[in-house]
Scaffold this motif. Structure first.
Motif, PDB file in Angstrom:
ATOM      1  N   PRO A 167     -14.215  27.850 -25.406  1.00  0.00           N
ATOM      2  CA  PRO A 167     -14.196  26.595 -26.176  1.00  0.00           C
ATOM      3  C   PRO A 167     -13.159  25.614 -25.632  1.00  0.00           C
ATOM      4  N   PRO A 168     -13.384  24.318 -25.830  1.00  0.00           N
ATOM      5  CA  PRO A 168     -12.499  23.308 -25.220  1.00  0.00           C
ATOM      6  C   PRO A 168     -11.118  23.200 -25.869  1.00  0.00           C
ATOM      7  N   GLU A 169     -10.947  23.750 -27.075  1.00  0.00           N
ATOM      8  CA  GLU A 169      -9.642  23.665 -27.720  1.00  0.00           C
ATOM      9  C   GLU A 169      -8.572  24.350 -26.872  1.00  0.00           C
ATOM     10  N   GLY A 170      -7.518  23.637 -26.550  1.00  0.00           N
ATOM     11  CA  GLY A 170      -6.427  24.179 -25.754  1.00  0.00           C
ATOM     12  C   GLY A 170      -6.711  24.231 -24.263  1.00  0.00           C
ATOM     13  N   TYR A 171      -7.789  23.577 -23.813  1.00  0.00           N
ATOM     14  CA  TYR A 171      -8.154  23.651 -22.394  1.00  0.00           C
ATOM     15  C   TYR A 171      -7.038  23.117 -21.503  1.00  0.00           C
ATOM     16  N   ASP A 189      -3.985  25.411 -21.258  1.00  0.00           N
ATOM     17  CA  ASP A 189      -4.304  26.675 -20.590  1.00  0.00           C
ATOM     18  C   ASP A 189      -4.394  26.498 -19.076  1.00  0.00           C
TER      19      ASP A 189
END
Length: 379
Positions: A210-214, A217
């Motif tokens: 999922p794109p959250e925190g991409y 990270d």
């Protein structure tokens, strides 16, 4: 003389033996009244002089004081209504000079780690490194690649545990090992190409989640790729020279000697903190020990181990190693303080994790590689 003065005490003082009038505040030389005639008198207590019994305010009323006022004032002040004038005692009595207080027991300095385990593990690692370094160079490159992969695992694990940052380990581990091999086979050009491909693999790998925190990270992933495997490739590049094994040995010896000098001098003589907000255990005296030890070791190594090397080049090399090793140690200490941990791992008893041993080696590798190329060439 007025006879009424013998029947009652005076109101505003006492009459002296002459007719000069009342004398205020003068202490009598003898009893003011004869005992048979004085029906309204009683013995007056001698009150000790001191601030608890009126202090300077009694002086304002003109009360004479030899060892204390003869007549107690009606507005006399005490610490409590029930306090007696003769029962006064010092507030903070001084200890008697013949009863010395016991001195506190001196605290013994501690190294903070299991020194026996640390020495044993260090000797074991040294044997493995030296054996692989002087027997088959390719085996030593494999040892470096394994250390890089374990270091990446420790770093990414701590980031996820403490900060919730999920840097992708698989592309980092594969790309990190490939980076070390490329540096040994193709030199600096191969190391840069492998670094770029590893960063690209991190970006793509993280897209499967999922794109959250991409952003955080992949940023952490690129940082980890540069911090651990890319800096380690300079060790592999040192090994490619004709005297590559001795260059690597010089790099390892100077870094270890610098750390040892900082520890020994700082533990014994350290009083002034070097960077208390980052690493409270490091002192300025320890830094001087690191510089001194590394410069002496550098002069010896350049003179006797490196082809065409001279002792004065070793002095400069040792100074640079002491500076880079200290900065590398402080850099990892900053990371660990941000994460709220003491060690990156527990794999090495007495040392912590692999990253706790690589902290000063990684930033020192490019410094030693560059100075050796400038001093004696890359051959």
């Amino acid at each position: 003389m007025n006879d009424s003065s013998w029947g009652a005490p005076p109101q505003a003082g006492y009459w002296g033996p002459s007719d000069q009038g009342p004398v205020q505040g003068a202490a009598p030389a003898g009893p003011a009244y004869d005992a048979p005639e004085a029906q309204h008198t009683r013995p007056m207590p001698i009150v000790p002089d001191g601030p608890a019994y009126g202090g300077d305010q009694d002086d304002d009323r003109g009360a004479a004081r030899l060892s204390g006022p003869l007549f107690r004032d009606e507005t006399f002040r005490t610490e409590s209504p029930s306090a007696q004038p003769r029962a006064a005692a010092p507030q903070n009595p001084e200890p008697m000079p013949d009863s010395p207080q016991p001195a506190p027991a001196p605290q013994k300095k501690s190294a903070g780690r299991d020194l026996g385990a640390a020495i044993g593990v260090g000797v074991g690692l040294g044997v493995v490194i030296v054996a692989s370094l002087f027997v088959v160079k390719a085996v030593f490159v494999g040892v470096v690649a394994v250390a890089v992969v374990v270091g990446l695992w420790e770093l990414t694990s701590r980031l996820e545990e403490r900060k919730g940052i999920r840097a992708p380990l698989v592309p980092l581990a594969v790309g990190g090992a490939a980076m070390v091999v490329a540096g040994y086979v193709r030199g600096a050009e191969g190391a840069w190409v492998a670094m770029a491909l590893t960063a690209l693999a991190v970006l793509v790998w993280r897209m499967t989640e999922p794109p959250e925190g991409y952003l955080k990270d992949v940023t952490a992933g690129v940082f980890a790729a540069f911090y651990v495997p890319f800096l380690a490739t300079f060790v592999a590049m040192m090994l490619t020279a004709d005297d590559g094994a001795f260059r690597v040995m010089t790099f390892l010896v100077l870094t270890v000697v610098s750390d040892t000098g900082a520890y020994a001098i700082g533990w014994r003589f350290g009083k002034h903190k070097l960077a208390p907000r980052i690493s409270p255990g490091k002192t300025r005296e320890g830094l001087l020990g690191a510089v001194s030890f590394a410069m002496v070791a550098g002069a010896l190594c350049m003179q006797f181990l490196i082809d065409e090397g001279t002792w004065w080049q070793g002095l400069l090399l040792g100074l640079a190693v002491a500076a880079s090793a200290t900065l590398g140690d402080l850099g990892e200490s900053m990371i660990k303080r941000d994460l709220g941990i003491k060690d990156m791992g527990t794999l090495l008893p007495g040392h912590g994790g692999i990253m706790d041993r690589l902290d000063s080696l990684l930033p020192t590798a490019p410094v030693v590689w560059l100075l050796l190329v400038l001093f004696v060439g890359s051959g």
